[in-house]
Every structure is written in C-alpha cells, then in structure tokens.
Design a protein around this motif. Structure first.
Motif, PDB file in Angstrom:
ATOM      1  N   SER A 184      42.810  -8.722  39.838  1.00 24.71           N
ATOM      2  CA  SER A 184      42.474  -9.663  38.972  1.00 24.71           C
ATOM      3  C   SER A 184      41.513 -10.676  39.458  1.00 24.71           C
ATOM      4  O   SER A 184      40.470 -10.882  38.873  1.00 24.71           O
ATOM      5  N   ASP A 185      42.043 -11.601  40.590  1.00 25.92           N
ATOM      6  CA  ASP A 185      41.283 -12.517  41.128  1.00 25.92           C
ATOM      7  C   ASP A 185      39.701 -12.124  41.557  1.00 25.92           C
ATOM      8  O   ASP A 185      38.834 -13.000  41.545  1.00 25.92           O
ATOM      9  N   GLY A 186      39.530 -10.763  41.938  1.00 25.50           N
ATOM     10  CA  GLY A 186      38.315 -10.477  42.353  1.00 25.50           C
ATOM     11  C   GLY A 186      37.325 -10.108  41.239  1.00 25.50           C
ATOM     12  O   GLY A 186      35.911 -10.214  41.428  1.00 25.50           O
ATOM     13  N   ILE A 187      37.640  -9.576  40.282  1.00 18.86           N
ATOM     14  CA  ILE A 187      36.842  -8.922  39.054  1.00 18.86           C
ATOM     15  C   ILE A 187      37.063  -9.055  37.587  1.00 18.86           C
ATOM     16  O   ILE A 187      36.019  -9.137  36.643  1.00 18.86           O
ATOM     17  N   VAL A 188      38.474  -9.830  37.540  1.00 18.27           N
ATOM     18  CA  VAL A 188      38.482 -10.121  36.002  1.00 18.27           C
ATOM     19  C   VAL A 188      37.890 -11.609  35.706  1.00 18.27           C
ATOM     20  O   VAL A 188      38.017 -12.231  36.690  1.00 18.27           O
ATOM     21  N   ARG A 189      37.343 -11.796  34.676  1.00 19.41           N
ATOM     22  CA  ARG A 189      36.815 -13.127  34.257  1.00 19.41           C
ATOM     23  C   ARG A 189      37.680 -13.941  33.803  1.00 19.41           C
ATOM     24  O   ARG A 189      38.623 -13.581  32.832  1.00 19.41           O
ATOM     25  N   HIS A 190      37.864 -15.184  34.353  1.00 16.57           N
ATOM     26  CA  HIS A 190      38.621 -16.151  34.093  1.00 16.57           C
ATOM     27  C   HIS A 190      37.957 -17.243  33.246  1.00 16.57           C
ATOM     28  O   HIS A 190      37.219 -18.075  33.927  1.00 16.57           O
ATOM     29  N   PRO A 191      37.867 -17.365  32.124  1.00 17.94           N
ATOM     30  CA  PRO A 191      37.226 -18.321  31.113  1.00 17.94           C
ATOM     31  C   PRO A 191      36.907 -19.906  31.805  1.00 17.94           C
ATOM     32  O   PRO A 191      36.171 -20.350  32.135  1.00 17.94           O
ATOM     33  N   ARG A 192      38.289 -20.240  31.966  1.00 23.75           N
ATOM     34  CA  ARG A 192      38.350 -21.746  32.796  1.00 23.75           C
ATOM     35  C   ARG A 192      37.748 -21.818  34.069  1.00 23.75           C
ATOM     36  O   ARG A 192      36.865 -22.785  34.445  1.00 23.75           O
ATOM     37  N   ARG A 193      37.894 -20.811  34.725  1.00 19.36           N
ATOM     38  CA  ARG A 193      37.470 -20.887  36.155  1.00 19.36           C
ATOM     39  C   ARG A 193      36.181 -20.514  36.355  1.00 19.36           C
ATOM     40  O   ARG A 193      35.365 -21.534  36.863  1.00 19.36           O
ATOM     41  N   ASP A 194      35.732 -19.634  35.414  1.00 20.40           N
ATOM     42  CA  ASP A 194      34.106 -19.218  35.499  1.00 20.40           C
ATOM     43  C   ASP A 194      33.308 -20.286  34.885  1.00 20.40           C
ATOM     44  O   ASP A 194      32.221 -20.196  34.902  1.00 20.40           O
ATOM     45  N   SER A 195      33.753 -21.305  33.919  1.00 20.08           N
ATOM     46  CA  SER A 195      32.875 -22.031  33.324  1.00 20.08           C
ATOM     47  C   SER A 195      32.859 -23.435  34.030  1.00 20.08           C
ATOM     48  O   SER A 195      32.070 -24.291  33.729  1.00 20.08           O
ATOM     49  N   SER A 196      33.637 -23.498  35.240  1.00 17.98           N
ATOM     50  CA  SER A 196      33.522 -24.882  35.926  1.00 17.98           C
ATOM     51  C   SER A 196      32.561 -24.750  36.948  1.00 17.98           C
ATOM     52  O   SER A 196      31.892 -23.811  37.351  1.00 17.98           O
TER      53      SER A 196
END
Length: 196
Positions: A184-196
């Motif tokens: 999950s940490d390697g390939i799943v997009r996490h909206p909050r983390r990815d937008s920071s």
C-alpha cells in the motif's frame, strides 16, 4: 469391471502429490537435497518415489507445474476482476502469500526460474497487469509507476514475506499485515499524502 490401467488410483495420486509437496518444501530450503531425503520427507521409500518420478528432472518438472498451477489457482481465488482495484490487489497479495513457498521455489534458483514453463508463466502479465492498470485508470494505484514494475515488486515482496516467516524474521500472523502495508505504501495513492 476392471479399472483403466492408464488412470492412476486415488492412492497413487495422493502418493504422487505428497512427493511433489515434499520436494517443493525441501528444495525451497536446500537445492542440493537428495531424492532419498525427499522420499523420507514424504514418508515413503526411494523406490516408491522412482515409480512416480524416474529421475530428479522428472520430479523437478512436476514440481514446477504443480507450483504454477497453485499460483494460478490463487490468482483465480482472489477474484481480482471484482470490486475496487485496491481491494482486489489486497486479496491477491493475501492469496499469493498462502503460496509463497511456491513463488520462492520457482524464482529462487536460476535453473528453475529459467525453465521454459516458468519463463512462459512469468511472461504472461494477463489479469494481474489488467488489475494494476484498472487501479491506475481510476486513480487508486499510482499511474506514474509502470504496471510491470508494480507487478514485479509485488512478487518480490510476497517472496520476501514468505522467506521472513520461514527464517523467523516475521511471525506468521505478522506477515500479511506487514506485506499489505508495504504494498500500500509503495503503490496506492493516498490523497492527503500525495497532495502535500
């Protein structure tokens, strides 16, 4: 009514299956294990092993085919065409961990990994690549990471988790949560983390 001599009896099929299982379990840990040791591990005699598999190469090919079949069955059982892609990916990773020793058997040794049956199996992206691309298309799996790399990384992580359980680095009950978190940490997009 006589039985067909070309159709093995249930007992013969069970013995054959037990020998294959013993061979895979032994070869995952020691590629130099002898056929006598495999027979002992299977709870049978070397003569019985040779009735099913005349030589080491015959047993190796049967073990390769069996392992490929179990991985294919795990893929099918994960029902990866159903539901959200990330959920399907998690099911697939969990299913692959249950056959992690088969994955290790197929890819740990160059002789086995380069066998034509394994090469053909590894070259077929098929449903796993389709799943990854489906997740990339809906934005839940990182589209900036090549789908083939994601698939290869998933195999490597399952391999590592299976090996870690085997060598005691991870407890069996820890392996799946650690594996899923790493994927999950390697390939799943996490909206909050990815937008920071």
């Amino acid at each position: 009514m006589q039985s067909d001599p070309d159709v093995p009896s249930p007992a013969r099929r069970r013995t054959r299956q037990t020998i294959i299982e013993a061979a895979i379990a032994a070869w995952v840990r020691d590629r130099d294990v002898t056929l006598s040791e495999i027979a002992d591990h299977a709870g049978t005699h070397r003569a019985t092993l040779h009735r099913h598999f005349p030589g080491r190469a015959d047993l190796l090919v049967a073990s390769i085919r069996h392992s490929i079949g179990e991985i294919a069955d795990a893929t099918e059982a994960a029902a990866i065409t159903q539901g959200p892609p990330v959920d399907a990916l998690n099911r697939l990773v969990a299913a692959y961990l249950t056959v992690g020793d088969r994955i290790r058997f197929l890819f740990e040794d160059h002789t086995v990994a380069n066998h034509p049956a394994v090469a053909q199996f590894a070259a077929v992206g098929g449903p796993v690549i389709d799943l990854i691309r489906r997740g990339q298309a809906d934005g839940t799996i990182d589209p900036t990471v090549p789908s083939a790399w994601i698939e290869r990384s998933m195999w490597a992580l399952v391999y590592a988790a299976s090996e870690a359980v085997d060598d005691g680095t991870l407890a069996a009950h820890e392996a799946l949560p650690v594996l899923l978190r790493t994927v999950s940490d390697g390939i799943v997009r996490h909206p909050r983390r990815d937008s920071s």
